[in-house]
Enzyme design. Structure first.
Site, short mmCIF file in Angstrom:
data_model
loop_
_atom_site.label_atom_id
_atom_site.label_comp_id
_atom_site.label_asym_id
_atom_site.label_seq_id
_atom_site.Cartn_x
_atom_site.Cartn_y
_atom_site.Cartn_z
N GLY A 13 0.75 -1.28 -0.03
CA GLY A 13 0.11 -0.04 -0.06
C GLY A 13 0.65 1.25 0.01
O GLY A 13 2.22 1.40 -0.14
N ARG A 38 -2.65 -8.85 -2.34
CA ARG A 38 -2.33 -8.47 -3.61
C ARG A 38 -0.95 -9.00 -4.11
O ARG A 38 -0.13 -9.01 -3.04
CB ARG A 38 -2.39 -7.00 -4.15
CG ARG A 38 -3.70 -6.34 -4.07
CD ARG A 38 -3.52 -4.85 -4.55
NE ARG A 38 -2.92 -4.06 -3.71
CZ ARG A 38 -2.38 -2.82 -3.76
NH1 ARG A 38 -2.32 -2.40 -5.06
NH2 ARG A 38 -1.95 -2.12 -2.80
N ASP A 55 -3.77 -13.38 3.31
CA ASP A 55 -4.92 -12.59 3.62
C ASP A 55 -5.31 -12.52 5.21
O ASP A 55 -5.10 -13.45 5.82
CB ASP A 55 -6.19 -13.52 3.03
CG ASP A 55 -7.41 -12.54 3.21
OD1 ASP A 55 -7.62 -11.57 3.96
OD2 ASP A 55 -8.35 -13.08 2.26
N TYR A 145 -14.82 3.36 8.85
CA TYR A 145 -13.31 3.33 8.99
C TYR A 145 -13.07 3.77 10.23
O TYR A 145 -12.11 3.11 11.03
CB TYR A 145 -12.66 4.09 7.99
CG TYR A 145 -11.33 4.22 7.99
CD1 TYR A 145 -10.42 3.46 7.87
CD2 TYR A 145 -10.99 5.43 8.30
CE1 TYR A 145 -9.11 3.49 7.83
CE2 TYR A 145 -9.24 5.84 8.02
CZ TYR A 145 -8.59 4.84 7.97
OH TYR A 145 -7.19 4.97 8.06
N LYS A 149 -11.09 2.07 13.53
CA LYS A 149 -9.84 2.82 14.30
C LYS A 149 -9.91 2.78 15.75
O LYS A 149 -9.15 2.32 16.49
CB LYS A 149 -9.66 3.76 13.45
CG LYS A 149 -8.97 3.55 12.15
CD LYS A 149 -7.58 2.70 12.08
CE LYS A 149 -7.34 2.21 10.64
NZ LYS A 149 -5.99 1.34 10.78
N ILE A 175 -1.48 11.10 4.67
CA ILE A 175 -0.26 10.87 4.22
C ILE A 175 -0.23 11.27 2.76
O ILE A 175 -0.72 10.81 1.89
CB ILE A 175 0.32 9.61 4.67
CG1 ILE A 175 0.09 9.12 5.99
CG2 ILE A 175 1.65 9.33 4.08
CD1 ILE A 175 0.82 10.16 7.12
P1 NAD Z 1 -3.47 1.33 1.59
O1 NAD Z 1 -4.98 1.28 1.31
O2 NAD Z 1 -2.41 2.16 0.58
O3 NAD Z 1 -2.71 -0.09 1.59
C1 NAD Z 1 -3.38 -0.99 2.29
C2 NAD Z 1 -2.75 -2.34 2.03
O4 NAD Z 1 -3.56 -3.58 2.73
C3 NAD Z 1 -2.95 -2.61 0.49
O5 NAD Z 1 -1.92 -2.81 -0.29
C4 NAD Z 1 -4.15 -3.81 0.11
O6 NAD Z 1 -3.69 -4.63 -0.67
C5 NAD Z 1 -3.73 -4.60 1.46
N1 NAD Z 1 -4.90 -5.35 1.96
C6 NAD Z 1 -6.21 -5.18 2.10
N2 NAD Z 1 -6.98 -6.16 2.42
C7 NAD Z 1 -5.95 -7.04 2.78
C8 NAD Z 1 -6.18 -8.35 3.46
N3 NAD Z 1 -7.41 -8.82 3.51
N4 NAD Z 1 -5.04 -8.88 3.70
C9 NAD Z 1 -3.94 -8.58 3.58
N5 NAD Z 1 -3.59 -7.31 3.03
C10 NAD Z 1 -4.70 -6.44 2.67
O7 NAD Z 1 -3.29 2.02 3.00
P2 NAD Z 1 -2.35 2.80 3.42
O8 NAD Z 1 -2.48 3.98 3.20
O9 NAD Z 1 -0.70 2.16 3.28
O10 NAD Z 1 -2.52 2.45 5.33
C11 NAD Z 1 -1.57 1.56 6.02
C12 NAD Z 1 -2.40 2.00 7.25
O11 NAD Z 1 -2.27 3.27 7.91
C13 NAD Z 1 -3.73 1.52 7.78
O12 NAD Z 1 -4.03 1.04 8.72
C14 NAD Z 1 -4.48 2.94 7.56
O13 NAD Z 1 -5.60 3.00 8.16
C15 NAD Z 1 -3.26 3.77 8.35
N6 NAD Z 1 -3.47 5.10 7.57
C16 NAD Z 1 -3.14 5.72 6.59
C17 NAD Z 1 -3.32 6.74 6.31
C18 NAD Z 1 -3.09 7.49 4.78
O14 NAD Z 1 -3.17 8.68 4.49
N7 NAD Z 1 -2.36 6.73 3.92
C19 NAD Z 1 -3.83 7.96 7.34
C20 NAD Z 1 -4.18 7.34 8.60
C21 NAD Z 1 -3.99 6.07 8.71
N1 SER Z 2 -5.92 8.97 4.61
C1 SER Z 2 -6.79 8.38 5.38
C2 SER Z 2 -8.39 8.27 4.82
O1 SER Z 2 -8.53 9.56 4.19
C3 SER Z 2 -6.99 8.87 6.79
O2 SER Z 2 -7.17 7.72 7.81
O3 SER Z 2 -8.96 7.42 5.02
#
Ligand code: NAD
Ligand code: SER
Length: 322
Positions: A13, A38, A55, A145, A149, A175
């Site tokens: 991700g 994936r 998974d 969501y 959390k 992010i």
């Molecule tokens: P993302 O959606 O980019 O990546 C999530 C990854 O999880 C994907 O590659 C997806 O294929 C994988 N995934 C989904 N279902 C799955 C399953 N059943 N088994 C295994 N893998 C699975 O998310 P991200 O932005 O990289 O977020 C990572 C963490 O950070 C998450 O907990 C998210 O809530 C948290 N977060 C992200 C942000 C942000 O802005 N990116 C902000 C706040 C919190």
């Molecule tokens: N970037 C994330 C979202 O918008 C915040 O957790 O879902």
């Protein structure tokens, strides 16, 4: 000291693709096992260490990796983010909560030393002070969501107290990054604006111009994650729910900042269902607990991030990669 053997679930991700490479630099490629549902890992990731499909809903698929690689640390990044979660709330519950419970139960059963699972500004909602969300405050989110959390933070802290498991987590803001596109969140506009500015010179934003949210550039996100990961446990009062801030700006301020470097850039606004989600989150967060307990300090502000984002994305564009 025992060598860390880290399993990252959700490694492909937005955050995982960069955190995996950063941790491999620190701990060695063979000690950081990347995994995801994936099977689309980049050459860079595949050439730098192990990658496995998994998974998070299937407990046995995680257990087989724990045994195969003698894992002692798990980072759970598998999640369904806020916008996708509103399209499929039960999927969000299943991945974000049942998946996390699988991880925590495996950690307990297989004597895992540490679990890191991110939380989000999505834990906040009506009742939270909107200008600057305190560390301890009302947590009544309006999205599935956000609900997952809040529950994830509480379950993490429960395993700390009940089983003495070392669980850590931080409430990331939106992010912003340039390696892997974001995966279906509300803050995705803050990444898309840079890509569209470079590619087309214009952007249509799905939230209004005065929408202001907490944001963080990826280098700070990696730093925050690794700093908390390595923080002295005796100094931690909080565990699964650290507020971490870096910057806060409106879309209009972002667009004006981009115009400094791309004077012909234009933006228009077509708010959709994500506006209500953005409106339910605070504009900034109070991260004094993270600063005090593990020395959190961000490096990037809006202008330094914009310069770096435009430089990297322009290079990719020139090479025909985007
Ligand atoms: P993302 O959606 O980019 O990546 C999530 C990854 O999880 C994907 O590659 C997806 O294929 C994988 N995934 C989904 N279902 C799955 C399953 N059943 N088994 C295994 N893998 C699975 O998310 P991200 O932005 O990289 O977020 C990572 C963490 O950070 C998450 O907990 C998210 O809530 C948290 N977060 C992200 C942000 C942000 O802005 N990116 C902000 C706040 C919190
Ligand atoms: N970037 C994330 C979202 O918008 C915040 O957790 O879902």
């Amino acid at each position: 000291m025992i060598m860390k053997k880290i399993l990252i679930i959700g490694a492909l991700g937005q955050i995982g693709s960069e955190l995996t490479m950063e941790l491999r630099k620190l701990y060695g490629g063979e000690n950081v096992i990347a995994s995801d549902k994936r099977n689309t890992a980049s050459e860079k990731l595949l050439n730098s260490g192990p990658f496995e499909t998994v998974d998070i809903i299937d407990k046995n698929s995680i257990i087989s990796l724990i045994k195969k690689y003698n894992v002692n640390t798990i980072i759970d990044l598998a999640a369904i983010l806020s916008a996708t979660g509103e399209q499929n709330p039960m999927l969000a519950w299943n991945v974000n909560i049942n998946g996390l419970i699988n991880v925590l139960e495996i950690a307990r059963e297989y004597k895992i030393k540490q679990v890191l699972v991110p939380s989000s500004i999505a834990v906040f909602g009506p009742g939270t002070p909107t200008d600057c969300a305190p560390q301890e405050t009302v947590l009544k989110p309006t999205t599935m969501y956000g609900i997952t959390k809040v529950a994830g933070e509480l379950i993490g802290d429960y395993y700390v107290k009940k089983y003495n498991l070392d669980v850590r987590g931080l409430r990331y803001p939106g992010i912003i990054s340039n390696e892997t596109l974001p995966g279906g969140g509300t803050t995705d506009y803050a990444v898309a604006i840079y890509y569209d500015a470079v590619k087309y010179g214009k952007y249509t934003c799905f939230v209004k111009e005065d929408t202001r949210l907490p944001m963080m550039y990826m280098p700070d996100c990696l730093k925050a994650t690794i700093d908390l990961f390595n923080a002295d446990p005796s100094k931690l009062i909080h565990h699964s729910d650290f507020n971490v801030g870096a910057m806060s700006f409106s879309v209009k301020e972002m667009a004006e900042n981009i115009k400094k470097y791309l004077p012909n850039f234009t933006i228009d606004y077509k708010p959709d269902f994500r506006q209500a989600i953005a409106d339910s989150w605070p504009k900034a967060v109070d991260d004094s607990a993270a600063r005090k307990e593990w020395g959190w300090k961000p490096a990037y502000d809006l202008d330094s991030m914009t310069q770096d984002m435009l430089k990297v994305i322009s290079e990719k564009h020139k090479k025909g990669l985007i």
